[in-house]
Design a protein around this motif. Structure first.
Motif, PDB file in Angstrom:
ATOM      1  N   ARG A 158       0.833  -1.204   0.000  1.00 13.66           N
ATOM      2  CA  ARG A 158       0.000   0.000   0.000  1.00 13.66           C
ATOM      3  C   ARG A 158       0.866   1.251   0.000  1.00 13.66           C
ATOM      4  N   ALA A 159       1.944   1.255   0.782  1.00 12.88           N
ATOM      5  CA  ALA A 159       2.852   2.406   0.817  1.00 12.88           C
ATOM      6  C   ALA A 159       3.479   2.639  -0.551  1.00 12.88           C
ATOM      7  N   ARG A 160       3.872   1.572  -1.209  1.00 15.73           N
ATOM      8  CA  ARG A 160       4.448   1.699  -2.561  1.00 15.73           C
ATOM      9  C   ARG A 160       3.408   2.220  -3.555  1.00 15.73           C
TER      10      ARG A 160
ATOM     11  N   PRO B  31       6.840  13.959  -7.702  1.00 19.15           N
ATOM     12  CA  PRO B  31       7.866  13.123  -7.066  1.00 19.15           C
ATOM     13  C   PRO B  31       7.299  11.861  -6.431  1.00 19.15           C
ATOM     14  N   ALA B  32       8.114  10.825  -6.421  1.00 19.28           N
ATOM     15  CA  ALA B  32       7.796   9.607  -5.679  1.00 19.28           C
ATOM     16  C   ALA B  32       8.512   9.682  -4.333  1.00 19.28           C
TER      17      ALA B  32
ATOM     18  N   GLU C 181      11.011   6.933   3.204  1.00 13.28           N
ATOM     19  CA  GLU C 181       9.673   7.442   3.486  1.00 13.28           C
ATOM     20  C   GLU C 181       8.617   6.367   3.234  1.00 13.28           C
ATOM     21  N   VAL C 182       8.828   5.531   2.221  1.00  7.46           N
ATOM     22  CA  VAL C 182       7.903   4.426   1.963  1.00  7.46           C
ATOM     23  C   VAL C 182       7.881   3.500   3.182  1.00  7.46           C
ATOM     24  N   GLY C 183       9.039   3.254   3.769  1.00  2.00           N
ATOM     25  CA  GLY C 183       9.116   2.408   4.955  1.00  2.00           C
ATOM     26  C   GLY C 183       8.336   2.982   6.114  1.00  2.00           C
ATOM     27  N   PHE C 184       8.540   4.259   6.394  1.00  2.00           N
ATOM     28  CA  PHE C 184       7.821   4.885   7.502  1.00  2.00           C
ATOM     29  C   PHE C 184       6.317   4.925   7.229  1.00  2.00           C
ATOM     30  N   LEU C 185       5.936   5.203   5.990  1.00  2.00           N
ATOM     31  CA  LEU C 185       4.530   5.171   5.622  1.00  2.00           C
ATOM     32  C   LEU C 185       3.968   3.764   5.826  1.00  2.00           C
ATOM     33  N   GLY C 186       4.748   2.753   5.469  1.00  2.00           N
ATOM     34  CA  GLY C 186       4.338   1.368   5.684  1.00  2.00           C
ATOM     35  C   GLY C 186       4.082   1.069   7.151  1.00  2.00           C
ATOM     36  N   LEU C 187       4.926   1.603   8.029  1.00  2.00           N
ATOM     37  CA  LEU C 187       4.707   1.409   9.468  1.00  2.00           C
ATOM     38  C   LEU C 187       3.371   2.017   9.911  1.00  2.00           C
TER      39      LEU C 187
END
Length: 128
Positions: free
Chosen positions: A87-89, A101-102, A107-113
């Motif tokens: 979902r974060a990706r 921007p992507a 940031e994807v990792g933190f969003l995943g958390l």
């Protein structure tokens, strides 16, 4: 989206911290999460909202987002939550399409958390 979470986004927008398109994007993502049965309130998604809003704002301003020494630890914590990582990706890919921007991998990792925590919450009451 509850009133307090909507207020959080409105304050970001009215305070000039991020462009309107960022708060619109984040609001749409929160609405999608809620439509999937997640409880999306200030209490459950306030930090997710702020983190995503600020990260996208920094990217649009061209500010660098550095990798963090905790990236490996975050990746390890997400091992049991592939749906949150996916979902974060997906959010990052939509941000790239809609805003430019992507999100960088950190940031994807933190969003995943944040998404993994949200997914562990009881489902939203459909009567609401």
């Amino acid at each position: 989206m509850d009133e307090q979470l909507a207020l959080r986004l409105r304050l970001f927008r009215e305070g000039g911290q991020v462009p309107a398109e960022v708060t619109d994007f984040v609001a749409a993502e929160l609405t999608a999460l809620e439509a999937e049965g997640n409880t999306v309130t200030e209490a459950t998604a306030g930090m997710l909202t702020s983190h995503l809003t600020m990260a996208l704002g920094r990217l649009l301003r061209g500010e660098p987002i550095e990798e963090f020494p905790t990236d490996e630890q975050v990746a390890n914590e997400l091992t049991g939550h592939p749906e949150a990582v996916a979902r974060a990706r997906a959010i990052s890919a939509r941000a790239a399409r809609e805003l430019g921007p992507a999100l960088p991998e950190s940031e994807v990792g933190f969003l995943g958390l944040h998404l993994a925590v949200l997914a562990r919450r009881p489902p939203a009451d459909p009567a609401r």
